[in-house]
Design an enzyme around this catalytic site. Structure first.
Site, PDB file in Angstrom:
ATOM      1  N   LYS B  85       0.825  -1.205   0.000  1.00  0.00           N
ATOM      2  CA  LYS B  85       0.000   0.000   0.000  1.00  0.00           C
ATOM      3  C   LYS B  85       0.860   1.257   0.000  1.00  0.00           C
ATOM      4  O   LYS B  85       0.527   2.247  -0.639  1.00  0.00           O
ATOM      5  CB  LYS B  85      -0.918  -0.031   1.227  1.00  0.00           C
ATOM      6  CG  LYS B  85      -1.928   1.082   1.267  1.00  0.00           C
ATOM      7  CD  LYS B  85      -2.898   0.884   2.413  1.00  0.00           C
ATOM      8  CE  LYS B  85      -3.798   2.086   2.588  1.00  0.00           C
ATOM      9  NZ  LYS B  85      -4.679   1.928   3.766  1.00  0.00           N
ATOM     10  N   LYS B 157      20.652 -18.047 -25.466  1.00  0.00           N
ATOM     11  CA  LYS B 157      19.309 -17.860 -24.906  1.00  0.00           C
ATOM     12  C   LYS B 157      18.373 -17.295 -25.966  1.00  0.00           C
ATOM     13  O   LYS B 157      18.802 -16.626 -26.902  1.00  0.00           O
ATOM     14  CB  LYS B 157      19.345 -16.925 -23.694  1.00  0.00           C
ATOM     15  CG  LYS B 157      19.681 -15.478 -24.033  1.00  0.00           C
ATOM     16  CD  LYS B 157      19.597 -14.548 -22.828  1.00  0.00           C
ATOM     17  CE  LYS B 157      18.309 -13.786 -22.735  1.00  0.00           C
ATOM     18  NZ  LYS B 157      18.014 -12.854 -23.814  1.00  0.00           N
ATOM     19  N   HIS B 248      15.595 -12.681 -16.542  1.00  0.00           N
ATOM     20  CA  HIS B 248      15.713 -11.531 -17.438  1.00  0.00           C
ATOM     21  C   HIS B 248      15.126 -10.285 -16.767  1.00  0.00           C
ATOM     22  O   HIS B 248      14.134 -10.383 -16.070  1.00  0.00           O
ATOM     23  CB  HIS B 248      14.972 -11.813 -18.756  1.00  0.00           C
ATOM     24  CG  HIS B 248      15.345 -10.854 -19.837  1.00  0.00           C
ATOM     25  ND1 HIS B 248      14.796  -9.592 -19.933  1.00  0.00           N
ATOM     26  CD2 HIS B 248      16.238 -10.950 -20.836  1.00  0.00           C
ATOM     27  CE1 HIS B 248      15.334  -8.972 -20.970  1.00  0.00           C
ATOM     28  NE2 HIS B 248      16.217  -9.765 -21.537  1.00  0.00           N
ATOM     29  N   GLY B 316      24.165  -4.208 -25.390  1.00  0.00           N
ATOM     30  CA  GLY B 316      25.236  -3.446 -26.024  1.00  0.00           C
ATOM     31  C   GLY B 316      26.611  -4.059 -25.778  1.00  0.00           C
ATOM     32  O   GLY B 316      27.626  -3.385 -25.943  1.00  0.00           O
ATOM     33  N   GLY B 338      23.901  -9.989 -27.920  1.00  0.00           N
ATOM     34  CA  GLY B 338      22.924 -10.309 -28.962  1.00  0.00           C
ATOM     35  C   GLY B 338      23.512  -9.924 -30.305  1.00  0.00           C
ATOM     36  O   GLY B 338      24.233 -10.698 -30.936  1.00  0.00           O
TER      37      GLY B 338
END
Lengths: 388, 388
Positions: B85, B157, B248, B316, B338
């Site tokens: 809350k 992955k 992730h 990056g 990647g």
């Protein structure tokens, strides 16, 4: 069918460029010559920028249209796509999510089903929260329930921080309170709902929810944002969980309170809850004890109702706000009070009676000025908490 | 044992008063004479303000100590208590969570177990991400894997937005890639891990994870923040899921990117992941493509390692950052790229080779200046992406 998302960027951000980054980076990404043979397939997964508008203050809203085939008709994969990695990229707030009507799920019970179960068609429902939140025994809970149920309460819920704790284990609370619910039913024919807080790791939580329903729970409470939308959706899809799920907004501020990051409250507590399968959703009323924006509250209300989900404005609700609440909501609303019932100067039963007196007085067009109020529960409540 | 939480308030907020509001409002709350008979029990659930310190800019940090008996040894009930809350109450950011060592769970596999499985004890691990993220078939994935596995990659992955989609269903991706993994194992003796993205509503997700492991998945990827910590914990506790879980950070920015609301990245991606049962955690490197604070990155690294969880600085990452990354991390790190592998000018296999050339060159104390680099994959990578 497609999914359209509105991102708001503060002044100084190149909205057009960022919208393009989202449309590409949150979908297929870029590819080079090696994937020319897959170009048709890759293109089908790309999003596109629909529009970018900038206001006088320099805030821009970009609308991006995503293909529905990128996601799994649930909230978690949707959030991963529309704001997964990009949430880490800088100042941007998701202020609108426009989903196909068929996206996700409708509530199993919803406004109409909750009304049927409590047998009340023509007025707002009154809901209470057990207080103190932690430290009472299961029998203490039953004793409180006895008072408020006898006074005519429609629904009661656990406090959201009351988990499955040694002081009052969830199943024990249910057992003790179930006896009271059965007595009320036998005596008056009335069904009072008790939304039991269901907790635990996802697998155990789902098992526990089934057990609670088998043991007579007629409603559940879930802290959707700390346990996960995927848990809400699992409960909503489960044929054994044939009771309404009340979604609590605990933790919503962590993802919605910031002006320029996160998501709008109306997206999280409105759109996503309404497509995630909640039957009733709690959120702050703008005149309550938490700071909340009137427009966001109105959007939540409308987003929920558009899918038959009961709006439950909460936090700082007491009998003196009834005229304002009904002006805002009409009858399809659940008025939910914790201390506003439990700490009535004459006890919790008087707290409930004060709400019903307020509804009746409003119905009859009578004043709520203190000097016009007859002696009784409503007058005592307004002496303590005032009126709006 | 107790739980201590640091809340940071911006200038203008009465920190002492707000800390007290948290200590009472997020636990037992207040009570009146009717509950005197439960006073001892109620008091045991109250939190207390340990300290409040204000810096020269007017920011205050209040430490609040919560009783562990209020929560269920998991992350969801913890978040509900410490910031449920209250997250809706105004400007306050959770900047530190200090848990007993025994709180939550340790990783089942962790740094030591992942090293054992891939058979690499003495160097950083190299990890790739399938790109393009969406739109390739299962066989396309296998073809990419073949290239990078032959080049010596340790781990691959799915992209986090690759769900269980018609274009390449999860089980089909696993089947196609599993064949490649088996061939690599037969030919070279090397185990390459493939972290398969596991998705769905909570019950289905857990079932799917078990199925994937039965079908040969040797690692899983989970978007913990969109699916829920309760799902991570269910997978981590499941004896059938005897493979490492890669967490992730998708959606982390929604709850961490704001200066004065939400939680610190080091709390969510460090402390909570490390006590939630993740085996390896991805997060942005401060010199990567996402804006990220060096100190937060360092805290995440240290929070994870203190519980044998592998840090995976990401976003990056390319071969030119290897000297910087190793200076920051030493050997217990997974370097995750990647486009920094997949878009190497000579293809993905060259991308992997460039990382290993970089590690070897660093080991031998050689320069990374372009003019000193021999022709080959590393030189080509640094021509494209530069170096730090």
């Amino acid at each position: 069918m497609s999914i359209e998302v509105d991102y708001r960027f503060p002044p100084g951000i190149e909205a057009q460029r960022q919208a393009k980054v989202i449309a590409v980076g949150q979908t297929a990404g870029t590819w080079d010559d090696r994937f020319v043979h897959r170009e048709d397939s890759l293109k089908r997964h790309l999003a596109e920028v629909v529009s970018v508008e900038t206001d006088e203050q320099g805030y821009s809203i970009a609308r991006v249209r995503f293909p529905e085939l990128n996601v799994e008709n649930d909230i978690a994969s949707l959030l991963t796509m529309i704001f997964g990695k990009y949430s880490l990229a800088g100042a941007a707030k998701v202020v609108g999510v426009h989903l196909p009507q068929t996206y996700g799920r409708m509530p199993k019970v919803g406004i109409t089903g909750i009304r049927e179960r409590v047998g009340v068609r023509d007025r707002p429902l009154i809901m209470a929260i057990y207080k103190p939140a932690l430290g009472l025994s299961a029998e203490d809970h039953a004793a409180i329930l006895e008072q408020v149920a006898d006074a005519g309460l429609d629904i009661i819920k656990d406090d959201e921080i009351m988990g499955d704790l040694a002081v009052a284990p969830t199943l024990k609370r249910l057992e003790a309170c179930r006896r009271v619910l059965d007595e009320v039913k036998a005596k008056t024919g009335r069904t009072v709902l008790y939304a039991v807080n269901v907790t635990g790791t996802a697998d155990k939580l789902i098992e526990k929810a089934r057990l609670l329903v088998r043991e007579g729970a007629n409603a559940l409470l879930l802290n959707v944002l700390t346990y996960g939308f995927s848990v809400l959706e699992a409960l909503a899809a489960d044929p054994e969980i044939n009771v309404p799920i009340f979604a609590h907004p605990a933790f919503a501020g962590a993802m919605c309170a910031s002006a320029d990051t996160g998501l709008a409250y109306s997206v999280v507590l409105g759109t996503l809850m309404a497509h995630g399968g909640a039957d009733a959703v709690l959120y702050p009323a703008h005149y309550g004890s938490l700071p909340f924006d009137l427009q966001e509250e109105q959007k939540i209300r409308d987003n929920l109702r558009s899918r038959n989900v009961f709006p439950v404005p909460s936090a700082g609700i007491h009998p003196g706000i009834v005229p304002k609440a009904i002006a805002d909501y009409g009858k399809d609303v659940i008025l939910n009070a914790g201390t506003g019932i439990m700490e009535h100067p004459d006890g919790a039963a008087a707290g409930v009676r004060a709400f019903f007196e307020a509804l009746e007085r409003l119905q009859n067009g009578r004043s709520f000025e203190l000097e016009t109020l007859p002696a009784g529960a409503l007058r005592r409540a307004i002496e303590k908490w005032g009126k709006l």
